[in-house]
Enzyme design. Structure first.
Site, short mmCIF file in Angstrom:
data_model
loop_
_atom_site.label_atom_id
_atom_site.label_comp_id
_atom_site.label_asym_id
_atom_site.label_seq_id
_atom_site.Cartn_x
_atom_site.Cartn_y
_atom_site.Cartn_z
N ALA A 66 0.86 -1.18 0.00
CA ALA A 66 0.00 0.00 0.00
C ALA A 66 0.89 1.24 0.00
CB ALA A 66 -0.88 -0.01 1.24
N GLY A 111 0.63 -5.34 0.61
CA GLY A 111 -0.49 -5.50 -0.31
C GLY A 111 -0.08 -6.12 -1.64
N GLU A 114 -0.09 -9.70 -1.06
CA GLU A 114 -1.50 -10.10 -0.82
C GLU A 114 -2.27 -10.21 -2.15
OE1 GLU A 114 -1.71 -7.02 2.29
OE2 GLU A 114 -2.72 -8.55 3.49
N GLU A 134 4.36 -5.40 7.17
CA GLU A 134 3.50 -4.44 7.87
C GLU A 134 3.89 -4.30 9.34
OE1 GLU A 134 2.48 -6.66 5.68
OE2 GLU A 134 0.88 -5.82 4.43
N1 CO8 Z 1 4.49 3.41 -0.53
C1 CO8 Z 1 4.86 4.61 -1.01
N2 CO8 Z 1 6.06 4.83 -1.62
C2 CO8 Z 1 6.91 3.80 -1.72
C3 CO8 Z 1 6.57 2.52 -1.22
C4 CO8 Z 1 5.29 2.34 -0.62
N3 CO8 Z 1 4.86 1.14 -0.16
N4 CO8 Z 1 7.62 1.68 -1.45
C5 CO8 Z 1 8.57 2.43 -2.07
N5 CO8 Z 1 8.14 3.69 -2.24
C6 CO8 Z 1 8.86 4.80 -2.85
C7 CO8 Z 1 9.98 5.31 -1.96
O1 CO8 Z 1 9.48 6.19 -0.98
C8 CO8 Z 1 10.89 5.96 -2.97
O2 CO8 Z 1 10.35 7.21 -3.29
P1 CO8 Z 1 11.34 8.50 -3.44
O3 CO8 Z 1 12.24 8.14 -4.61
O4 CO8 Z 1 10.41 9.63 -3.75
O5 CO8 Z 1 12.07 8.63 -2.17
C9 CO8 Z 1 10.75 5.09 -4.21
O6 CO8 Z 1 9.53 4.35 -4.04
C10 CO8 Z 1 11.88 4.07 -4.36
O7 CO8 Z 1 11.97 3.34 -3.16
P2 CO8 Z 1 13.35 3.21 -2.31
O8 CO8 Z 1 14.24 4.36 -2.58
O9 CO8 Z 1 12.97 2.92 -0.90
O10 CO8 Z 1 13.96 1.92 -3.02
P3 CO8 Z 1 14.92 0.83 -2.33
O11 CO8 Z 1 15.38 -0.04 -3.44
O12 CO8 Z 1 15.95 1.48 -1.48
O13 CO8 Z 1 13.97 -0.01 -1.36
C11 CO8 Z 1 11.98 -1.25 -0.75
C12 CO8 Z 1 12.91 -0.76 -1.90
C13 CO8 Z 1 12.68 -2.26 0.13
C14 CO8 Z 1 10.76 -1.90 -1.43
C15 CO8 Z 1 11.53 -0.04 0.10
O14 CO8 Z 1 11.06 0.98 -0.78
C16 CO8 Z 1 10.45 -0.35 1.07
O15 CO8 Z 1 10.70 -0.91 2.11
N6 CO8 Z 1 9.19 0.03 0.75
C17 CO8 Z 1 8.06 -0.17 1.63
C18 CO8 Z 1 7.61 -1.61 1.63
C19 CO8 Z 1 6.49 -1.84 2.62
O16 CO8 Z 1 6.63 -1.67 3.81
N7 CO8 Z 1 5.31 -2.26 2.09
C20 CO8 Z 1 4.17 -2.56 2.90
C21 CO8 Z 1 3.26 -1.38 2.96
S1 CO8 Z 1 1.92 -1.63 4.08
C22 CO8 Z 1 0.81 -2.57 3.21
O17 CO8 Z 1 1.02 -2.94 2.10
C23 CO8 Z 1 -0.45 -2.89 3.92
C24 CO8 Z 1 -1.51 -3.44 2.97
C25 CO8 Z 1 -2.82 -3.52 3.63
C26 CO8 Z 1 -3.34 -2.18 4.01
C27 CO8 Z 1 -4.58 -2.26 4.76
C28 CO8 Z 1 -5.33 -0.99 4.79
C29 CO8 Z 1 -5.27 -0.12 5.91
#
Ligand code: CO8
Length: 263
Positions: A66, A111, A114, A134
């Site tokens: 998400a 997500g 999922e 999460e």
């Molecule tokens: N949301 C928003 N932006 C994101 C997300 C995300 N999930 N993942 C990456 N991005 C963005 C980064 O902020 C970054 O943006 P910017 O260049 O503007 O800074 C860009 O994408 C590139 O990402 P990174 O620089 O972080 O790239 P890396 O190669 O260093 O890292 C990762 C990649 C490991 C994937 C890292 O980006 C990361 O950890 N992302 C988050 C992953 C995460 O925690 N996902 C779970 C989210 S929660 C969820 O999915 C819950 C679902 C159910 C919700 C229920 C409803 C309430």
């Protein structure tokens, strides 16, 4: 409908939805979920579409979960509505009459995992990473991860992944039965589409019946599941495709399935 957050195309009965927010690693925001829902409406209305493939744009990410920047703005009610919207759409993917294949081309986190788990099966690229991180955000999976992952890989493996938030590479996901096959990145779509096209040549009625029988059977005891299979089998036998398939075998020719739902 014109889409901004997904790419939707259909070639020879195989629809592909590509999650397309590369700047956010294809993270799911409300707009993307609305577009996904609209694309599913189009698929359901088009009798010619036989298989759906889901993938992500670029070579780094399927869906990185998400959109955390959007999640961070939610109050309780908004969180509940977002989770509900996601669960409805993911439930639709699972119950879609046609098979859905996830071609996971990179990160499938939160997500993203999922969505992949709700597909009928998953193919992955060698660089794919799966996980439900999460817990590291102080929340838990909200799009069905706590329910579908244990059903696929067992509760012990699922709990370890969910409690730690650890990401697992494609090879490990393959080992625990989360993905069906792992391919080099450059072959992933080719191989996925090959399987999709094979399924598209099979009888529409029988593919639909097989999917429904497996899905329904997973939620009931074996005897009830076998009864579900009896009913689905009878529908196939009575269908034009069922008659054509058996006749073609006897006449030593390839079947010409028409996919008619008429008996
Ligand atoms: N949301 C928003 N932006 C994101 C997300 C995300 N999930 N993942 C990456 N991005 C963005 C980064 O902020 C970054 O943006 P910017 O260049 O503007 O800074 C860009 O994408 C590139 O990402 P990174 O620089 O972080 O790239 P890396 O190669 O260093 O890292 C990762 C990649 C490991 C994937 C890292 O980006 C990361 O950890 N992302 C988050 C992953 C995460 O925690 N996902 C779970 C989210 S929660 C969820 O999915 C819950 C679902 C159910 C919700 C229920 C409803 C309430």
């Amino acid at each position: 409908m014109a889409f901004e957050n997904i790419i939707f195309d259909v070639v020879e009965g195989v629809a592909t939805i590509t999650f397309n927010r590369p700047k956010a690693l294809n993270a799911l925001n409300g707009h993307l979920l609305d577009e996904l829902s609209a694309a599913l409406d189009e698929i359901e209305a088009d009798e010619k579409i036989r298989v759906l493939v889901l993938t992500g744009s670029g070579e780094k990410s399927f869906v990185a979960g998400a959109d955390i920047t959007e999640l961070a703005t939610f109050n309780t009610l908004q969180g509940k509505l977002f989770s509900r919207k996601g669960q409805l759409i993911i439930g639709r993917l699972q119950e879609l009459a046609i098979p859905v294949i996830a071609a996971v081309n990179g990160f499938a986190l939160g997500g993203g995992s999922e969505i992949a788990l709700a597909c009928d099966f998953i193919y992955a690229s060698e660089n794919a990473m799966f996980g439900l991180p999460e817990i590291t955000l102080g929340i838990i999976p909200g799009f069905g991860g706590t329910q579908r992952l244990p059903r696929l890989v067992g509760s012990n493996r699922a709990k370890e992944m969910i409690f730690t938030g650890r990401l697992i590479p494609a090879a490990e996901a393959d080992k625990i039965g989360m993905v069906n096959q792992v391919f080099p990145q450059e072959l992933l779509m080719e191989e996925t589409l090959k399987t999709a096209r094979t399924i598209a040549t099979r009888g529409k009625v029988s593919v639909r019946a097989a999917k429904q029988a497996v899905n329904s059977g997973l939620n009931v005891d074996l005897a009830t599941g076998c009864q579900i299979e009896v009913d689905a089998f009878a529908i196939c036998m009575a269908s034009e495709d069922g008659k054509e398939g058996t006749r073609a075998f006897i006449e030593k020719r390839k079947p010409q399935f028409k996919g008619s739902l008429k008996g």
